[in-house]
Design an enzyme around this catalytic site. Structure first.
Site, short mmCIF file in Angstrom:
data_model
loop_
_atom_site.label_atom_id
_atom_site.label_comp_id
_atom_site.label_asym_id
_atom_site.label_seq_id
_atom_site.Cartn_x
_atom_site.Cartn_y
_atom_site.Cartn_z
N ASP A 111 1.03 -1.18 0.00
CA ASP A 111 -0.07 -0.01 -0.17
C ASP A 111 1.07 1.27 0.02
OD1 ASP A 111 -1.93 1.78 0.17
OD2 ASP A 111 -2.88 1.01 2.16
N ALA A 112 1.14 1.70 -1.29
CA ALA A 112 2.32 2.82 -1.35
C ALA A 112 1.56 4.03 -1.89
CB ALA A 112 3.21 2.44 -2.11
N LYS A 113 0.51 3.87 -2.52
CA LYS A 113 -0.25 5.05 -3.12
C LYS A 113 0.62 5.86 -4.13
CE LYS A 113 -3.45 5.01 0.68
NZ LYS A 113 -2.63 4.23 1.73
N ARG A 114 1.33 5.09 -5.08
CA ARG A 114 2.31 5.57 -5.89
C ARG A 114 1.62 6.20 -7.24
NH1 ARG A 114 6.04 3.96 -2.38
NH2 ARG A 114 7.81 4.01 -2.49
#
Ligand SMILES: O=c1ccn([C@@H]2O[C@H](COP(=O)(O)O)[C@@H](O)[C@H]2O)c(=O)[nH]1
Length: 266
Positions: free
Chosen positions: A91-94
């Site tokens: 879960d990095a929301k890149r």
């Protein structure tokens, strides 16, 4: 093999759609682990040992590993989860401009799936979308109260922003590797989005500590048999005050959540 096919097999094997969130807040890790070189890794290893039979995936949130010891703890955690045959969703929301996001996308050599942010548009996601084997979960209607500031805005077309994101995600799904992130705290939006994009699996955070709707999460989060319902703090800190027994409490919490969600699966 495509991520969602692998996830389908994993869900069947463990009879679970539970995503176990590995968010090892250093302030909440049991004291007896503080002498380890990498306390977050020592903690995660015990959580994985205790919960892997109930986990469809592990979802470490990159925010909890943003320092040199954290990166090392994350690397160990990912390898250990894979050693137990559990896929890892980072879960990095890149997302960023093309040449930067190409660098970001290299993480897909190490993890099975990732969360990404659609704000910068298709080119900012393309290196993720082009990876046929990885899962790409696009933030759509997030679980936090402030999600409404932008995501609920109405466009000239009459759609709300989160509806446009879902429509774009559907368009960008050339490789059958796209899912949406939709919060369990947004039951009406979950229902509406399931109707709008029936073929996209959802990652649904917000059950447990955020008090989201577990029944709606299952009813609308799954596309066919595939989807993920995440709980992080509700599982990993279930035994926060139980000293060395913390992992047993996590195992029970993961098992309980699996059983509860399975009541709503067809
Ligand atoms: O809309 C969103 C997107 C991501 N998250 C993340 O999921 C977990 C939830 O943790 P809990 O402890 O189960 O509340 C966490 O990593 C969030 O950053 C989300 O909650 N909502």
């Amino acid at each position: 093999m495509n991520f969602f096919d692998r996830l389908h097999d994993r869900i069947r094997m463990v009879n679970s759609v539970v995503s176990v969130g590995l968010d090892p807040d250093p302030a909440r890790i049991p004291n007896h682990l503080s002498d380890y070189d990498l306390p977050r890794w020592a903690f995660n290893r015990r959580i994985i040992d205790a919960t892997h039979e109930h986990a469809a995936v592990y979802k470490p949130n990159a925010a909890f590993y943003e320092d040199p010891d954290g990166w090392a703890a994350l690397e160990e955690t990912i390898a250990y989860a894979h050693g137990k045959d559990v896929p890892v969703l980072l879960d990095a929301k890149r997302a960023d401009i093309g040449n930067t996001t190409r660098q970001y996308a290299q993480i897909l050599e190490t993890v099975d799936a990732i969360t990404v942010n659609p704000y910068m548009g298709r080119d900012s996601l393309q290196p993720f979308l082009s990876n046929e084997e990885a899962g790409v979960f696009i933030l759509c209607r997030t679980s936090n109260p402030g999600g409404e500031d932008l995501q609920d805005l109405e466009l000239e077309s009459g759609e709300q922003v989160y509806e446009r994101i879902a429509a774009l995600a559907d368009l960008w799904n050339d490789n059958d590797n796209v899912g949406l992130v939709v919060g369990a705290t947004k039951a009406e939006e979950l229902e509406e989005l399931r109707e709008q994009v029936p073929d996209l699996p959802f990652l649904v955070p917000g059950v447990g500590a955020q008090g989201g709707d577990a029944e709606a999460a299952v009813e609308y989060g799954l596309s066919g048999e595939v989807g993920l319902i995440n709980s992080s703090r509700g599982i990993i800190f279930a035994g926060e005050n139980q000293g060395t027994e913390f992992a047993t409490a996590s195992e029970q919490a993961a098992k309980r959540l699996k059983k509860r969600l399975n009541q709503y699966r067809e």
